[in-house]
Design a protein around this motif. Structure first.
Motif, short mmCIF file in Angstrom:
data_model
loop_
_atom_site.label_atom_id
_atom_site.label_comp_id
_atom_site.label_asym_id
_atom_site.label_seq_id
_atom_site.Cartn_x
_atom_site.Cartn_y
_atom_site.Cartn_z
N MET A 48 0.83 -1.21 0.00
CA MET A 48 0.00 0.00 0.00
C MET A 48 0.87 1.26 0.00
O MET A 48 0.57 2.22 -0.72
CB MET A 48 -0.95 0.00 1.20
CG MET A 48 -2.10 -0.97 1.03
SD MET A 48 -3.31 -0.87 2.36
CE MET A 48 -2.53 -1.88 3.61
N CYS A 49 1.94 1.25 0.78
CA CYS A 49 2.85 2.41 0.81
C CYS A 49 3.52 2.61 -0.55
O CYS A 49 3.65 3.75 -1.01
CB CYS A 49 3.91 2.23 1.90
SG CYS A 49 3.24 2.42 3.56
N GLN A 50 3.91 1.53 -1.21
CA GLN A 50 4.52 1.64 -2.53
C GLN A 50 3.52 2.21 -3.54
O GLN A 50 3.88 3.06 -4.36
CB GLN A 50 5.03 0.28 -3.01
CG GLN A 50 6.23 -0.20 -2.24
CD GLN A 50 6.61 -1.64 -2.58
OE1 GLN A 50 5.79 -2.44 -3.03
NE2 GLN A 50 7.87 -1.99 -2.33
N ALA A 51 2.28 1.77 -3.47
CA ALA A 51 1.26 2.27 -4.39
C ALA A 51 0.99 3.75 -4.14
O ALA A 51 0.87 4.54 -5.09
CB ALA A 51 -0.03 1.46 -4.24
N LEU A 52 0.89 4.15 -2.88
CA LEU A 52 0.66 5.56 -2.56
C LEU A 52 1.84 6.43 -2.97
O LEU A 52 1.66 7.54 -3.49
CB LEU A 52 0.36 5.73 -1.07
CG LEU A 52 -1.01 5.20 -0.63
CD1 LEU A 52 -1.09 5.20 0.89
CD2 LEU A 52 -2.13 6.01 -1.24
N TYR A 54 3.94 5.83 -5.42
CA TYR A 54 3.88 5.90 -6.88
C TYR A 54 2.86 6.97 -7.30
O TYR A 54 3.14 7.80 -8.16
CB TYR A 54 3.49 4.53 -7.44
CG TYR A 54 3.42 4.47 -8.94
CD1 TYR A 54 4.55 4.17 -9.69
CD2 TYR A 54 2.22 4.68 -9.60
CE1 TYR A 54 4.48 4.11 -11.08
CE2 TYR A 54 2.14 4.62 -10.98
CZ TYR A 54 3.28 4.33 -11.72
OH TYR A 54 3.20 4.28 -13.08
N ALA A 55 1.69 6.93 -6.70
CA ALA A 55 0.65 7.90 -7.05
C ALA A 55 1.07 9.32 -6.68
O ALA A 55 0.90 10.25 -7.47
CB ALA A 55 -0.66 7.54 -6.35
N HIS A 56 1.62 9.49 -5.50
CA HIS A 56 2.03 10.82 -5.04
C HIS A 56 3.11 11.42 -5.92
O HIS A 56 3.10 12.62 -6.19
CB HIS A 56 2.49 10.77 -3.59
CG HIS A 56 1.38 10.51 -2.62
ND1 HIS A 56 1.59 10.40 -1.27
CD2 HIS A 56 0.05 10.33 -2.79
CE1 HIS A 56 0.44 10.18 -0.67
NE2 HIS A 56 -0.51 10.12 -1.57
N GLY A 59 1.54 13.15 -8.70
CA GLY A 59 0.58 14.21 -8.39
C GLY A 59 -0.83 13.76 -8.09
O GLY A 59 -1.76 14.56 -8.11
N THR A 60 -1.01 12.47 -7.80
CA THR A 60 -2.33 11.94 -7.48
C THR A 60 -2.38 11.61 -6.00
O THR A 60 -1.46 10.99 -5.46
CB THR A 60 -2.62 10.66 -8.29
OG1 THR A 60 -2.53 10.97 -9.67
CG2 THR A 60 -3.99 10.10 -7.98
N PHE A 61 -3.46 12.01 -5.34
CA PHE A 61 -3.60 11.77 -3.91
C PHE A 61 -4.93 11.09 -3.64
O PHE A 61 -5.95 11.46 -4.21
CB PHE A 61 -3.52 13.09 -3.13
CG PHE A 61 -2.18 13.74 -3.27
CD1 PHE A 61 -1.16 13.45 -2.39
CD2 PHE A 61 -1.94 14.62 -4.31
CE1 PHE A 61 0.07 14.05 -2.53
CE2 PHE A 61 -0.70 15.23 -4.45
CZ PHE A 61 0.31 14.94 -3.56
N HIS A 62 -4.92 10.09 -2.77
CA HIS A 62 -6.12 9.37 -2.39
C HIS A 62 -6.59 9.96 -1.07
O HIS A 62 -5.92 9.83 -0.05
CB HIS A 62 -5.83 7.88 -2.23
CG HIS A 62 -7.07 7.04 -2.25
ND1 HIS A 62 -8.07 7.18 -1.32
CD2 HIS A 62 -7.47 6.07 -3.08
CE1 HIS A 62 -9.04 6.32 -1.58
NE2 HIS A 62 -8.69 5.63 -2.65
N LEU A 63 -7.73 10.63 -1.09
CA LEU A 63 -8.17 11.37 0.09
C LEU A 63 -9.03 10.55 1.05
O LEU A 63 -9.25 10.98 2.17
CB LEU A 63 -8.93 12.62 -0.35
CG LEU A 63 -8.14 13.57 -1.25
CD1 LEU A 63 -9.02 14.72 -1.70
CD2 LEU A 63 -6.91 14.08 -0.54
#
Length: 75
Positions: A48-52, A54-56, A59-63
């Motif tokens: 999950m940390c790796q996926a977040l 990658y997204a961050h 410029g993508t953030f999961h709120l």
């Protein structure tokens, strides 16, 4: 990692189109299995940390991250 094929807006609601991942939500896994072994928890947390990360970096953030929105794939 889940591939995203596109995004858009419909009736003032944002949406994403992504590939289908076969599996179940982390919420469902916890309901079915109860407490998970520590090594499984660490494995899931690292992924999950790796996926977040990658997204961050893109410029993508999961709120609203929650166990209902984390899919545990069959593999």
């Amino acid at each position: 990692m889940v591939r995203c094929f596109g995004a858009g807006m419909f009736d003032d609601e944002a949406y994403l189109v992504s590939e289908l991942i076969r599996g179940e939500s982390l919420d469902a896994v916890l309901a079915r299995r109860g407490k998970l072994p520590w090594d499984t928890v660490v494995e899931y947390a690292v992924q999950m940390c790796q996926a977040l990360e990658y997204a961050h970096q893109r410029g993508t953030f999961h709120l609203h991250l929650s166990p209902t929105k984390v899919i545990v794939g069959e593999d």
